[in-house]
Structures are given as C-alpha cells and as structure tokens.
Design a protein around this motif. Structure first.
Motif, PDB file in Angstrom:
ATOM      1  N   THR A  24     -44.879  48.765  53.723  1.00 42.95           N
ATOM      2  CA  THR A  24     -45.248  47.626  52.880  1.00 42.95           C
ATOM      3  C   THR A  24     -46.171  46.678  53.633  1.00 42.95           C
ATOM      4  O   THR A  24     -47.185  46.217  53.098  1.00 42.95           O
ATOM      5  CB  THR A  24     -43.980  46.884  52.404  1.00 42.95           C
ATOM      6  N   ASP A  25     -45.836  46.398  54.900  1.00 45.24           N
ATOM      7  CA  ASP A  25     -46.670  45.532  55.739  1.00 45.24           C
ATOM      8  C   ASP A  25     -48.065  46.123  55.906  1.00 45.24           C
ATOM      9  O   ASP A  25     -49.064  45.417  55.782  1.00 45.24           O
ATOM     10  CB  ASP A  25     -46.001  45.333  57.101  1.00 45.24           C
ATOM     11  N   MET A  26     -48.133  47.421  56.184  1.00 45.24           N
ATOM     12  CA  MET A  26     -49.438  48.067  56.389  1.00 45.24           C
ATOM     13  C   MET A  26     -50.295  47.988  55.126  1.00 45.24           C
ATOM     14  O   MET A  26     -51.487  47.656  55.193  1.00 45.24           O
ATOM     15  CB  MET A  26     -49.245  49.528  56.796  1.00 45.24           C
ATOM     16  N   LEU A  27     -49.716  48.280  53.979  1.00 47.44           N
ATOM     17  CA  LEU A  27     -50.485  48.248  52.734  1.00 47.44           C
ATOM     18  C   LEU A  27     -50.942  46.827  52.406  1.00 47.44           C
ATOM     19  O   LEU A  27     -52.059  46.629  51.931  1.00 47.44           O
ATOM     20  CB  LEU A  27     -49.671  48.851  51.592  1.00 47.44           C
ATOM     21  N   LYS A  28     -50.102  45.845  52.681  1.00 47.38           N
ATOM     22  CA  LYS A  28     -50.473  44.445  52.470  1.00 47.38           C
ATOM     23  C   LYS A  28     -51.648  44.074  53.366  1.00 47.38           C
ATOM     24  O   LYS A  28     -52.617  43.437  52.917  1.00 47.38           O
ATOM     25  CB  LYS A  28     -49.280  43.545  52.760  1.00 47.38           C
ATOM     26  N   ARG A  29     -51.589  44.463  54.630  1.00 46.68           N
ATOM     27  CA  ARG A  29     -52.690  44.180  55.566  1.00 46.68           C
ATOM     28  C   ARG A  29     -53.978  44.878  55.133  1.00 46.68           C
ATOM     29  O   ARG A  29     -55.069  44.314  55.238  1.00 46.68           O
ATOM     30  CB  ARG A  29     -52.313  44.620  56.974  1.00 46.68           C
ATOM     31  N   ALA A  30     -53.850  46.116  54.671  1.00 55.12           N
ATOM     32  CA  ALA A  30     -55.031  46.872  54.237  1.00 55.12           C
ATOM     33  C   ALA A  30     -55.700  46.195  53.046  1.00 55.12           C
ATOM     34  O   ALA A  30     -56.929  46.048  53.014  1.00 55.12           O
ATOM     35  CB  ALA A  30     -54.628  48.301  53.894  1.00 55.12           C
ATOM     36  N   ARG A  31     -54.897  45.785  52.084  1.00 50.29           N
ATOM     37  CA  ARG A  31     -55.471  45.101  50.913  1.00 50.29           C
ATOM     38  C   ARG A  31     -56.128  43.787  51.317  1.00 50.29           C
ATOM     39  O   ARG A  31     -57.207  43.450  50.830  1.00 50.29           O
ATOM     40  CB  ARG A  31     -54.389  44.880  49.860  1.00 50.29           C
ATOM     41  N   ALA A  32     -55.479  43.029  52.210  1.00 51.67           N
ATOM     42  CA  ALA A  32     -56.039  41.762  52.669  1.00 51.67           C
ATOM     43  C   ALA A  32     -57.359  41.965  53.391  1.00 51.67           C
ATOM     44  O   ALA A  32     -58.244  41.106  53.359  1.00 51.67           O
ATOM     45  CB  ALA A  32     -55.044  41.037  53.579  1.00 51.67           C
ATOM     46  N   ALA A  33     -57.512  43.130  54.038  1.00 52.15           N
ATOM     47  CA  ALA A  33     -58.751  43.441  54.765  1.00 52.15           C
ATOM     48  C   ALA A  33     -59.817  44.023  53.832  1.00 52.15           C
ATOM     49  O   ALA A  33     -60.924  44.319  54.261  1.00 52.15           O
ATOM     50  CB  ALA A  33     -58.456  44.426  55.894  1.00 52.15           C
ATOM     51  N   GLY A  34     -59.482  44.200  52.552  1.00 55.03           N
ATOM     52  CA  GLY A  34     -60.441  44.717  51.587  1.00 55.03           C
ATOM     53  C   GLY A  34     -60.620  46.223  51.632  1.00 55.03           C
ATOM     54  O   GLY A  34     -61.620  46.743  51.114  1.00 55.03           O
ATOM     55  N   LEU A  35     -59.663  46.928  52.219  1.00 57.27           N
ATOM     56  CA  LEU A  35     -59.747  48.381  52.307  1.00 57.27           C
ATOM     57  C   LEU A  35     -59.260  49.035  51.012  1.00 57.27           C
ATOM     58  O   LEU A  35     -58.401  48.491  50.320  1.00 57.27           O
ATOM     59  CB  LEU A  35     -58.918  48.907  53.475  1.00 57.27           C
ATOM     60  N   GLU A  36     -59.794  50.209  50.742  1.00 59.96           N
ATOM     61  CA  GLU A  36     -59.293  50.999  49.612  1.00 59.96           C
ATOM     62  C   GLU A  36     -57.883  51.460  49.962  1.00 59.96           C
ATOM     63  O   GLU A  36     -57.641  51.992  51.037  1.00 59.96           O
ATOM     64  CB  GLU A  36     -60.195  52.211  49.380  1.00 59.96           C
ATOM     65  N   VAL A  37     -56.938  51.269  49.038  1.00 59.70           N
ATOM     66  CA  VAL A  37     -55.548  51.667  49.258  1.00 59.70           C
ATOM     67  C   VAL A  37     -55.148  52.661  48.175  1.00 59.70           C
ATOM     68  O   VAL A  37     -55.331  52.419  46.989  1.00 59.70           O
ATOM     69  CB  VAL A  37     -54.593  50.463  49.229  1.00 59.70           C
ATOM     70  N   VAL A  38     -54.603  53.799  48.618  1.00 65.42           N
ATOM     71  CA  VAL A  38     -54.096  54.822  47.709  1.00 65.42           C
ATOM     72  C   VAL A  38     -52.612  54.961  47.995  1.00 65.42           C
ATOM     73  O   VAL A  38     -52.225  55.269  49.129  1.00 65.42           O
ATOM     74  CB  VAL A  38     -54.805  56.172  47.934  1.00 65.42           C
ATOM     75  N   GLU A  39     -51.785  54.713  47.006  1.00 66.00           N
ATOM     76  CA  GLU A  39     -50.353  54.897  47.176  1.00 66.00           C
ATOM     77  C   GLU A  39     -50.005  56.289  46.681  1.00 66.00           C
ATOM     78  O   GLU A  39     -50.106  56.581  45.493  1.00 66.00           O
ATOM     79  CB  GLU A  39     -49.580  53.821  46.414  1.00 66.00           C
ATOM     80  N   ALA A  40     -49.632  57.141  47.607  1.00 65.77           N
ATOM     81  CA  ALA A  40     -49.342  58.537  47.318  1.00 65.77           C
ATOM     82  C   ALA A  40     -48.022  58.673  46.595  1.00 65.77           C
ATOM     83  O   ALA A  40     -47.025  58.120  47.033  1.00 65.77           O
ATOM     84  CB  ALA A  40     -49.328  59.359  48.605  1.00 65.77           C
ATOM     85  N   ARG A  41     -48.021  59.379  45.536  1.00 68.33           N
ATOM     86  CA  ARG A  41     -46.800  59.656  44.787  1.00 68.33           C
ATOM     87  C   ARG A  41     -46.457  61.121  44.948  1.00 68.33           C
ATOM     88  O   ARG A  41     -46.209  61.811  43.983  1.00 68.33           O
ATOM     89  CB  ARG A  41     -46.987  59.311  43.310  1.00 68.33           C
ATOM     90  N   ALA A  42     -46.461  61.582  46.182  1.00 65.96           N
ATOM     91  CA  ALA A  42     -46.208  63.001  46.470  1.00 65.96           C
ATOM     92  C   ALA A  42     -44.755  63.343  46.233  1.00 65.96           C
ATOM     93  O   ALA A  42     -43.898  62.532  46.307  1.00 65.96           O
ATOM     94  CB  ALA A  42     -46.583  63.318  47.908  1.00 65.96           C
TER      95      ALA A  42
END
Length: 125
Positions: free
Chosen positions: A107-125
């Motif tokens: 959760t922390d990593m995805l929050k940081r990625a979004r804040a940095a403006g990176l493309e985020v893909v949440e895998a539903r594998a």
C-alpha cells in the motif's frame, strides 16, 4: 522498453497467474529493467516470484533489500522511497505493478508511486 517496479506481499502464492500477468504486460511493453524490494531472508511471495520471472527471461533487475538493522520497522518504507527515486534517473521506474495480496508495505509503495506520477497497475492475478 520500460523500467518496471514490481511489488506485492509475502503471502502471494498465485505464482502461475502472476507470471502470466507479467508475461502479458512484458509482451505489450517490453521491460528493460525490473526493480524488486526482495528481502533475501524471505524468499517467497510476490517479490520472489517477480525476481525469478525476470531472471528466467533475461531481464536486468535490481534488488532493494530493506535495512531492518539500521532502520528497524522503518526499513521497508525507507527502502520504498529509495526504489521510487531509484537514486539514478537511469534506474527510476516508469511503471509500478503491485500484486493485490500485499499488506501495508505494498500500500505504501503504490501510494508513493501515484504521488510521484508513475503509472500504477494493480495486478489481479
């Protein structure tokens, strides 16, 4: 070619589905580099799956183990910040793939990625 950070939890066990998910994304936009927060003491879960997947495909990868000794419980979040900034623009991720079984670290990593403006893909594998 895309630099991709892959993250997820230690409880991730859907390896075949996770590998198929990564294969599909790699086929659409080839990965040139994979960044993984693998803790060498805990070789299981999404990070381990991603590391093995990248190695088997000959994709360069950088592992970012957390420094639990120096930073205690803050080792994971500190490591996540380093991974997002990657200390060198040549290694900075352009995309983050997060597997859904992750806990607070994912959760922390995805929050940081979004804040940095990176493309985020949440895998539903």
């Amino acid at each position: 070619m895309t630099r991709v950070l892959i993250c997820g939890g230690r409880d991730f066990v859907l390896y075949a589905r996770g590998r198929a998910f990564l294969d599909a994304h790699h086929q659409r936009t080839p990965f040139s580099l994979v960044l993984i927060g693998l803790d060498p003491r805990r070789q299981f879960g999404a990070d381990d799956m991603a590391d093995r997947w990248a190695e088997e495909r000959g994709i360069d990868r950088i592992l970012f183990p957390p420094n639990w000794v120096l930073r205690g419980k803050g080792g994971g979040p500190h490591r996540n910040g380093l991974m997002i900034s990657a200390l060198n623009v040549d290694f900075q991720p352009e995309k983050v793939i997060g597997f859904q079984t992750g806990g607070p670290g994912t959760t922390d990593m995805l929050k940081r990625a979004r804040a940095a403006g990176l493309e985020v893909v949440e895998a539903r594998a």
